[in-house]
Design a protein around this motif. Structure first.
Motif, PDB file in Angstrom:
ATOM      1  N   LYS A   1       0.822  -1.322   0.156  1.00 33.07           N
ATOM      2  CA  LYS A   1       0.121  -0.078  -0.016  1.00 33.07           C
ATOM      3  C   LYS A   1       1.138   1.101  -0.063  1.00 33.07           C
ATOM      4  O   LYS A   1       0.580   2.324  -0.854  1.00 33.07           O
ATOM      5  CB  LYS A   1      -0.826  -0.069   1.078  1.00 33.07           C
ATOM      6  N   LEU A   2       1.854   1.047   0.922  1.00 29.87           N
ATOM      7  CA  LEU A   2       2.874   2.607   0.897  1.00 29.87           C
ATOM      8  C   LEU A   2       3.557   2.455  -0.340  1.00 29.87           C
ATOM      9  O   LEU A   2       3.912   3.824  -0.768  1.00 29.87           O
ATOM     10  CB  LEU A   2       4.055   2.332   1.859  1.00 29.87           C
ATOM     11  N   PHE A   3       4.044   1.351  -1.084  1.00 28.82           N
ATOM     12  CA  PHE A   3       4.574   1.756  -2.343  1.00 28.82           C
ATOM     13  C   PHE A   3       3.714   1.988  -3.544  1.00 28.82           C
ATOM     14  O   PHE A   3       4.052   3.010  -4.269  1.00 28.82           O
ATOM     15  CB  PHE A   3       5.217   0.288  -2.866  1.00 28.82           C
ATOM     16  N   GLU A   4       2.594   1.700  -3.567  1.00 28.82           N
ATOM     17  CA  GLU A   4       1.321   2.138  -4.494  1.00 28.82           C
ATOM     18  C   GLU A   4       1.310   3.611  -4.202  1.00 28.82           C
ATOM     19  O   GLU A   4       1.073   4.516  -5.157  1.00 28.82           O
ATOM     20  CB  GLU A   4       0.224   1.598  -4.364  1.00 28.82           C
ATOM     21  N   GLU A   5       1.133   4.312  -2.812  1.00 25.92           N
ATOM     22  CA  GLU A   5       1.089   5.702  -2.492  1.00 25.92           C
ATOM     23  C   GLU A   5       2.436   6.297  -3.043  1.00 25.92           C
ATOM     24  O   GLU A   5       2.347   7.500  -3.683  1.00 25.92           O
ATOM     25  CB  GLU A   5       0.774   5.820  -1.144  1.00 25.92           C
ATOM     26  N   TYR A   6       3.530   5.592  -2.720  1.00 24.34           N
ATOM     27  CA  TYR A   6       4.897   6.494  -3.209  1.00 24.34           C
ATOM     28  C   TYR A   6       4.777   6.589  -4.743  1.00 24.34           C
ATOM     29  O   TYR A   6       5.047   7.688  -5.321  1.00 24.34           O
ATOM     30  CB  TYR A   6       5.928   5.531  -2.610  1.00 24.34           C
ATOM     31  N   ASN A   7       4.327   5.418  -5.433  1.00 24.25           N
ATOM     32  CA  ASN A   7       4.618   5.706  -6.777  1.00 24.25           C
ATOM     33  C   ASN A   7       3.407   6.615  -7.497  1.00 24.25           C
ATOM     34  O   ASN A   7       3.695   7.467  -8.306  1.00 24.25           O
ATOM     35  CB  ASN A   7       4.197   4.278  -7.621  1.00 24.25           C
TER      36      ASN A   7
ATOM     37  N   LEU B   1       4.033  14.162  -8.800  1.00 23.31           N
ATOM     38  CA  LEU B   1       5.330  15.199  -8.716  1.00 23.31           C
ATOM     39  C   LEU B   1       5.854  15.215 -10.101  1.00 23.31           C
ATOM     40  O   LEU B   1       6.321  16.270 -10.671  1.00 23.31           O
ATOM     41  CB  LEU B   1       6.271  14.666  -7.681  1.00 23.31           C
ATOM     42  N   SER B   2       6.126  14.197 -10.676  1.00 24.72           N
ATOM     43  CA  SER B   2       6.834  14.214 -12.295  1.00 24.72           C
ATOM     44  C   SER B   2       5.707  14.794 -13.079  1.00 24.72           C
ATOM     45  O   SER B   2       6.505  15.677 -13.831  1.00 24.72           O
ATOM     46  CB  SER B   2       6.868  12.659 -12.290  1.00 24.72           C
ATOM     47  N   LYS B   3       4.583  14.458 -13.321  1.00 23.49           N
ATOM     48  CA  LYS B   3       3.849  15.271 -14.109  1.00 23.49           C
ATOM     49  C   LYS B   3       3.908  16.888 -13.598  1.00 23.49           C
ATOM     50  O   LYS B   3       3.762  17.714 -14.645  1.00 23.49           O
ATOM     51  CB  LYS B   3       2.185  14.652 -13.685  1.00 23.49           C
ATOM     52  N   GLN B   4       3.881  17.275 -12.443  1.00 17.12           N
ATOM     53  CA  GLN B   4       3.833  18.629 -12.016  1.00 17.12           C
ATOM     54  C   GLN B   4       5.069  19.311 -12.296  1.00 17.12           C
ATOM     55  O   GLN B   4       4.937  20.519 -12.884  1.00 17.12           O
ATOM     56  CB  GLN B   4       3.688  18.713 -10.485  1.00 17.12           C
ATOM     57  N   PHE B   5       6.298  18.585 -12.284  1.00 12.15           N
ATOM     58  CA  PHE B   5       7.535  19.196 -12.764  1.00 12.15           C
ATOM     59  C   PHE B   5       7.631  19.348 -14.283  1.00 12.15           C
ATOM     60  O   PHE B   5       7.961  20.133 -14.432  1.00 12.15           O
ATOM     61  CB  PHE B   5       8.599  18.163 -12.284  1.00 12.15           C
ATOM     62  N   THR B   6       7.039  18.340 -14.923  1.00  7.30           N
ATOM     63  CA  THR B   6       6.793  18.271 -16.555  1.00  7.30           C
ATOM     64  C   THR B   6       6.089  19.550 -16.979  1.00  7.30           C
ATOM     65  O   THR B   6       6.573  20.050 -17.866  1.00  7.30           O
ATOM     66  CB  THR B   6       6.265  17.016 -16.977  1.00  7.30           C
ATOM     67  N   GLN B   7       5.004  19.785 -16.258  1.00 12.63           N
ATOM     68  CA  GLN B   7       4.169  20.923 -16.479  1.00 12.63           C
ATOM     69  C   GLN B   7       5.026  22.136 -16.247  1.00 12.63           C
ATOM     70  O   GLN B   7       4.758  23.495 -17.058  1.00 12.63           O
ATOM     71  CB  GLN B   7       2.659  21.032 -15.768  1.00 12.63           C
ATOM     72  N   TRP B   8       5.740  22.400 -15.087  1.00 13.85           N
ATOM     73  CA  TRP B   8       6.287  23.602 -14.817  1.00 13.85           C
ATOM     74  C   TRP B   8       7.408  23.817 -15.731  1.00 13.85           C
ATOM     75  O   TRP B   8       7.872  24.864 -16.128  1.00 13.85           O
ATOM     76  CB  TRP B   8       6.964  23.382 -13.277  1.00 13.85           C
TER      77      TRP B   8
END
Length: 187
Positions: free
Chosen positions: A151-157, A163-170
């Motif tokens: 469950k923690l790995f799923e939340e981390y992923n 975050l990756s999507k947000q950085f890509t947008q920025w």
């Protein structure tokens, strides 16, 4: 003398039984019916019938033969000749030798079966039962831990993807702004 075996007592018991069976019925001469007489007449009738019929005589003969064949000592009478027995033994010689070797091996291992370790097995069985219960409990805990980690790995992923999507947008927004101002990005 025992009262149950006393002839007078037996006669009285038989008469009570006949009274129960026949009640107040009487035979043709007016005497009370007797069980022994009736049984003797039935036996005589069966014997006469059996003697008159040839099939019944044959059946009696076959029953006698059957009883003879069922007798355990009958096999002693129909034994095989010694030469045939010898052939059977020689044919099975290899298997007999291997069985003998296995029996010797079992006899040599007998002290191991008599060891204190084997005798203490019932005592260790209770300890093993407790350990098995602890092991099952630990397996359940491990399964619960594994589910929690998953469950923690799923939340981390999921967080890393966001975050990756947000950085890509920025990055895209920053690149568009730099192009609008005419600034070349450093590569």
């Amino acid at each position: 003398m025992d009262q149950k075996l006393d002839p007078g007592s037996l006669e009285m018991r038989l008469q009570a039984l006949e009274n129960r069976l026949y009640g107040e019925r009487r035979n043709k001469s007016g005497k009370p019916l007797k069980c022994a007489e009736a049984l003797a007449r039935i036996q005589a009738g069966l014997t006469n019938t059996a003697n008159k019929r040839e099939r019944v005589k044959i059946l009696h003969k076959k029953i006698e033969d059957l009883m003879k064949y069922l007798d355990p000592q009958f096999t002693d009478h129909i034994t095989l000749p010694d030469a045939m027995k010898l052939e059977f033994i020689l044919a099975e010689e290899d298997s007999l030798r291997s069985e003998a070797a296995l029996l010797e091996q079992v006899n040599s291992l007998q002290p191991l079966l008599d060891s204190t370790h084997i005798r203490d097995v019932p005592e260790h069985a209770t300890k093993l039962q407790r350990l098995s219960q602890i092991h099952i409990k630990q397996q359940d805990q491990t399964e619960a831990q594994a589910q929690e980690v998953k469950k923690l790995f799923e939340e981390y992923n999921k967080m890393m993807f966001l975050l990756s999507k947000q950085f890509t947008q920025w990055d895209e927004t920053l690149r568009n702004m730099e192009e609008a101002k005419g600034i070349r990005p450093v590569e």
